[in-house]
Design a protein around this motif. Structure first.
Motif, mmCIF file in Angstrom:
data_model
loop_
_atom_site.group_PDB
_atom_site.id
_atom_site.type_symbol
_atom_site.label_atom_id
_atom_site.label_comp_id
_atom_site.label_asym_id
_atom_site.label_seq_id
_atom_site.Cartn_x
_atom_site.Cartn_y
_atom_site.Cartn_z
ATOM 1 N N THR A 1 -3.988 5.931 -29.256
ATOM 2 C CA THR A 1 -4.153 4.971 -30.343
ATOM 3 C C THR A 1 -2.806 4.493 -30.881
ATOM 4 O OG1 THR A 1 -6.100 6.233 -30.947
ATOM 5 C CG2 THR A 1 -5.347 4.623 -32.532
ATOM 6 N N LYS B 1 0.838 -4.095 -25.770
ATOM 7 C CA LYS B 1 -0.311 -4.705 -26.445
ATOM 8 C C LYS B 1 -1.548 -3.845 -26.123
ATOM 9 C CE LYS B 1 0.866 -8.972 -28.052
ATOM 10 N NZ LYS B 1 2.320 -8.872 -27.986
ATOM 11 N N PRO B 2 -2.547 -3.794 -27.042
ATOM 12 C CA PRO B 2 -3.707 -2.924 -26.794
ATOM 13 C C PRO B 2 -4.543 -3.386 -25.596
ATOM 14 C CG PRO B 2 -4.023 -4.224 -28.797
ATOM 15 C CD PRO B 2 -2.618 -4.457 -28.352
ATOM 16 N N THR C 1 -9.939 -2.281 -27.791
ATOM 17 C CA THR C 1 -10.046 -2.204 -29.259
ATOM 18 C C THR C 1 -11.268 -1.356 -29.616
ATOM 19 O OG1 THR C 1 -11.247 -4.291 -29.231
ATOM 20 C CG2 THR C 1 -8.913 -4.394 -29.746
ATOM 21 N N THR D 1 -10.467 -0.313 -37.625
ATOM 22 C CA THR D 1 -10.285 -1.058 -36.373
ATOM 23 C C THR D 1 -8.889 -0.776 -35.849
ATOM 24 O OG1 THR D 1 -11.675 -2.807 -37.261
ATOM 25 C CG2 THR D 1 -10.421 -3.335 -35.314
ATOM 26 N N LYS D 2 -8.797 -0.473 -34.571
ATOM 27 C CA LYS D 2 -7.486 -0.193 -33.971
ATOM 28 C C LYS D 2 -7.561 -0.433 -32.470
ATOM 29 C CE LYS D 2 -8.813 4.607 -34.297
ATOM 30 N NZ LYS D 2 -8.641 5.794 -35.093
ATOM 31 N N GLY D 3 -6.472 -0.129 -31.785
ATOM 32 C CA GLY D 3 -6.454 -0.356 -30.347
ATOM 33 C C GLY D 3 -5.789 0.793 -29.606
#
Length: 683
Positions: free
Chosen positions: A205, A218-219, A222, A449-451
Motif C-alpha cells: 500500500t 503509480k498504483p 485501487t 481509498t488507497k492504492g
C-alpha cells in the motif's frame, strides 16, 4: 575546494554581522572592556544588548540574504541545488527556507546507462494469496519458477515490456513494513532503504509515511479497508415455516379462544329459549317436541367452519348466539388477514440477518472482537486516524488482551471462521477470500481509498520507467485480465435479490404433511365407526361379526344401491336403561335397542339414524296412532337425547289429558312398515 570557499564566505558574513552589531551598540552607549574568567559568575554588562543588536542585523552578504528570527536563527535564505555533471556542477533547483522547493523541469534526465534494459533487479516480496504464492510442487522448481500469482504475472509482463530480468527474494521478517521507535523500518520498506532490494512487488500500500522514506510507482490497483465477517447462519426454512407468521403464544391463545367460544356458544344456546324450536310444526303429534341444534359436537364444529371461512349449516337463531358468532367472525377476519400479510413478509423476503452492518456498529459493541494484521498499512491507518470512530476502534485494538492483531491474513481468516471476530483487511483480499469461502461476507463499505504500488529505494532511477510500464498494462486491460484470472473461481451462489420469489416445498411442505395426516386419521376413524356399528348390529341380529362386516361392506361399496335397508329385529327385552317403563311408551310396537343407541350417536338431528323410539321412528314414518299425542318421554330418555325436550306448555296440557295407551304385549309383532315416500307425500 568548494567546501573551503563556502566556509570562507560564511566566516566573512559572520564577521560582518558582528561588526555591524558592535557599531550599533557603540552608538547608543559607551562600551567598556574588562577581562572575565570562564569560571567567574560575573557577566559582561553589554552582552544582552549586543545579542539584541545581532538579531536586528539584515544585509545581503556572500552567502545570500542574512536575517535572523527572534530565536537567533537565520531565516529568509535560499539554497541552490546542484547536480554533478562530467563538466562540473549544474544548478537544477532552489530550496527556500520556508520549505518550498523549485526544481528545474529540464533536469534529472536519465542517461542511457540508467535505463532498465538488460538490468537484473532483486525483487523483494511477501507470500500473500493471490498476489504471490508458492506453487503446490515448488520444491521441483528453481528461482522465480517456484512462485505464481497476480504480482508474479504482472512482474513478468513488466519485464517483457522494459526488457529487464529479476530475481524474486522473500522478505526476511515476513512483514510489509512499519516504523520502529528508533526510526528504522521493518519488512520490505526496510530492505529497500538498506538497498537489499531494487523493487518491492506485492500488495504494497502507498502511504505518505512510506513515501517519505521510499519511492512508489503509480498504483496498479485501487482498493480500501473493509470488514470481513462470517455469514450469519439464519435458520433454514423448515417444513412448518408456514406457522412462522404467528408466534407459538399466538397459536396457543387462538386454540384457547376457539375452545372458549365453543363453550360460550353451547351455554348460550342452552340458556336462550329461542334456540329451542319445533322441527315439525306441521305434525300435530309433534307440536310439543323442542330441539336444540347446538349439541356439544355442533358447538365445537360451528367455530371451525367460521375460522376456515367456510361457514356451516348450523346457523344461530337467538340474539345471544348471533353475538358470539359475529364476534368470532370478526376475530377470524383479523387473524386470517394478519396471517396472510405476515406470511408474505416471512416467506418471500428472507433477509440476511447480520449482527453488524457498519464500522460504527462494530465500534459500539464489545461482543464481536476485531483486529488487523500487525505491522501493516491498515494498522497504521487506524493508528494515525483523526476520525472519532476509527480512534475508538484503534484504542480498543491497541489495549485489548489477548491481542486482536494477527501475523498473516490466513490467521485472520481462520479466526473469523472459528470465533466471533471481524477482520479489517483490504477490499481486494476480502473479495478474494469471499470467492473461496461462501461462509465469509463483507460488512458495510470501504473505510478509505488507497492504492497498491511498486516500491523502490528513494531516488531510484527506474521509477518513471516502471510507472510507464504499469500505465501501459492498465491501458491495454492486461491488469484487469490478470485480476479476473486470479480472483475468479468462486462457486458461491450470487446473493439473492430481495424480490418476491416462488415458495418451494421447503417452505410450505408442512401443510401437505398436515393434509396427509388428516386423511389418514379420517380413514382410521371411519374404519373404527364401521367396526363399532357392525359389532352392535351383529350382537343384535345374533350373527357373527365377520359375516355382518362383510355384508355391510358389500352394501357400502355397492354402486347399484343408493339406499340401504337394515334388517330390524323385534324388541325382545325391556332391559337397558331406556325401556324401564314400558307402561309409559306410546308406540304401537317396540323398537330395537339399536335404534336408541343410534339416537344417542346422532349428531344433533333427531332423525339422523332411525329416530328416537319414544317419539317415533323418524320423518319417514308417522306414528301408528295419529290421534293419540305422545306423553313426555321417560327421564332416562331425556338424559340420552339431551338436545330434545318437551315444552312447558305441552307438559302442562299433557298432565290434564287421560293416561296414554299402554303398549301391546312384548310378544306382539310390529305393524308393517309403510312406504317412506308415501308417508312424505301424506305429510
Amino acid at each position: 575546494g568548494m567546501w573551503r570557499r563556502l566556509s570562507s564566505a560564511l566566516m566573512f558574513d559572520a564577521v560582518h554581522v558582528v561588526v555591524s552589531a558592535v557599531r550599533e551598540l557603540n552608538r547608543s552607549q559607551e562600551i567598556g572592556v574588562k577581562p572575565l574568567s570562564c569560571t567567574s559568575p560575573l557577566i559582561w554588562q553589554h552582552g544582552t544588548s549586543l545579542m539584541n543588536y545581532l538579531r536586528m542585523v539584515e544585509y545581503d552578504g556572500l552567502t545570500g540574504h542574512i536575517e535572523f528570527n527572534s530565536k537567533g536563527q537565520r531565516t529568509n535564505y535560499t539554497l541552490k541545488i546542484l547536480e554533478k555533471h562530467p563538466a562540473g556542477h549544474k544548478e537544477i533547483g532552489i530550496w527556500y527556507s520556508n520549505n518550498t522547493l523549485a526544481m528545474n523541469s529540464t533536469s534529472l534526465d536519465l542517461n542511457a546507462s540508467e535505463t532498465l534494459a538488460n538490468k537484473s533487479l532483486v525483487v523483494t516480496t511477501i507470500l500473500e494469496n493471490p498476489y504471490v504464492m508458492r506453487k503446490s510442487n515448488y520444491q521441483e522448481y528453481q528461482g522465480n519458477d517456484q512462485y505464481e500469482g497476480f504480482c508474479v504475472d504482472m512482474l513478468r509482463e513488466l519485464a517483457d515490456i522494459l526488457k529487464f530480468s529479476f530475481k524474486i527474494k522473500l522478505v526476511d521478517d515476513g512483514l510489509y513494513g512499519a516504523p520502529e521507535p528508533n526510526g528504522s523500518w521493518t519488512g520490505m520498506v526496510g530492505e529497500l532503504i538498506n538497498r537489499k532490494a531494487d523493487l518491492a512487488v506485492a500488495g504494497f500500500t502507498i502511504t505518505s509515511e512510506r513515501e517519505k522514506v521510499i519511492d512508489f510507482s503509480k498504483p496498479f490497483m485501487t482498493l480500501g479497508i473493509s470488514i470481513l465477517y462470517r455469514v450469519h447462519l439464519g435458520r433454514k426454512p423448515g417444513y412448518f415455516s408456514f406457522l412462522d407468521p404467528f408466534s407459538p403464544a399466538v397459536w396457543l391463545f387462538m386454540l384457547l379462544a376457539y375452545l372458549a367460544v365453543s363453550c360460550v356458544l353451547f351455554l348460550a344456546a342452552r340458556l336462550s329459549p329461542y334456540e329451542w324450536y319445533n322441527p315439525h310444526p306441521c305434525l300435530r303429534e309433534r307440536r310439543d317436541i323442542l330441539e336444540n341444534q347446538y349439541t356439544l359436537g355442533n358447538s365445537l364444529w360451528f367455530p371451525v367452519g367460521g375460522f376456515m371461512q367456510q361457514g356451516s349449516e348450523i346457523m344461530p337463531r337467538a340474539l345471544s348466539t348471533r353475538c358470539v358468532s359475529g364476534v368470532w367472525w370478526a376475530f377470524t377476519l383479523i387473524i386470517i388477514s394478519s396471517y396472510t400479510a405476515n406470511l408474505a413478509a416471512f416467506l418471500t423476503v428472507q433477509r440476511m440477518e447480520a449482527p453488524i452492518e457498519s464500522p460504527d456498529d462494530l465500534a459500539d459493541q464489545t461482543n464481536i472482537q476485531y483486529g488487523t494484521i500487525h505491522g501493516g498499512s491498515t494498522m497504521t491507518f487506524f493508528m494515525n486516524s483523526r476520525y472519532q470512530t476509527y480512534q475508538r476502534m484503534w484504542n480498543y485494538m491497541y489495549s485489548k488482551q489477548p491481542s486482536v492483531f494477527v501475523k498473516s491474513t490466513e490467521e485472520g481468516i481462520a479466526r473469523v471462521l472459528n470465533s466471533k471476530y471481524a477482520f479489517l483487511m483490504e477490499s481486494t483480499m476480502n473479495e478474494y477470500y469471499r470467492s473461496l469461502n461462501c461462509n465469509l461476507t463483507q460488512i458495510g463499505g470501504l473505510l478509505d481509498t488507497k492504492g497498491y504500488g511498486i516500491g523502490m529505494p528513494l531516488g531510484s532511477p527506474y521509477r518513471d520507467e516502471i510507472t510507464l510500464g504499469i500505465l501501459q498494462l492498465q491501458e491495454s486491460n492486461r491488469l484487469e485480465i490478470l485480476k479476473r484470472r486470479w480472483w475468479e473461481g468462486g462457486q458461491c451462489p450470487k446473493e439473492e435479490d430481495h424480490r418476491a420469489k416462488g415458495l418451494g416445498m421447503e417452505n410450505i411442505g408442512g401443510i401437505f404433511v398436515v393434509l396427509i395426516c388428516g386423511l389418514i386419521i379420517a380413514v382410521f376413524v371411519a374404519i373404527m365407526e364401521f367396526v363399532w356399528s357392525t359389532r352392535r348390529t351383529a350382537e343384535t341380529d345374533e350373527v357373527s361379526v365377520c359375516q355382518e362386516m362383510l355384508t355391510e361392506f358389500r352394501n357400502a361399496v355397492s354402486c347399484k344401491k343408493n339406499s340401504r335397508s337394515r334388517r330390524r329385529r323385534p324388541l325382545t327385552s325391556t332391559g337397558g336403561g331406556v325401556l324401564r317403563h314400558p307402561s309409559r311408551l306410546t308406540l304401537a310396537g317396540p323398537r330395537p335397542i339399536r335404534l336408541i343407541r343410534e339416537m344417542r350417536l346422532s349428531n344433533g338431528k333427531l332423525y339422523s339414524g332411525a329416530g328416537c323410539p319414544d317419539l317415533g321412528p323418524g320423518p319417514q314414518r308417522l306414528l301408528e296412532d295419529p290421534l293419540v299425542a305422545p306423553p313426555a318421554p321417560p327421564r332416562s330418555f331425556l338424559q340420552a337425547c339431551s338436545h330434545v325436550r318437551i315444552c312447558q306448555e305441552c307438559r302442562r296440557i299433557q298432565s290434564l289429558r287421560p293416561a296414554a295407551l299402554t303398549p301391546p304385549p312384548p310378544g306382539a309383532s310390529p305393524p308393517p312398515r309403510p312406504d317412506p315416500e308415501a308417508d312424505v307425500t301424506a305429510i
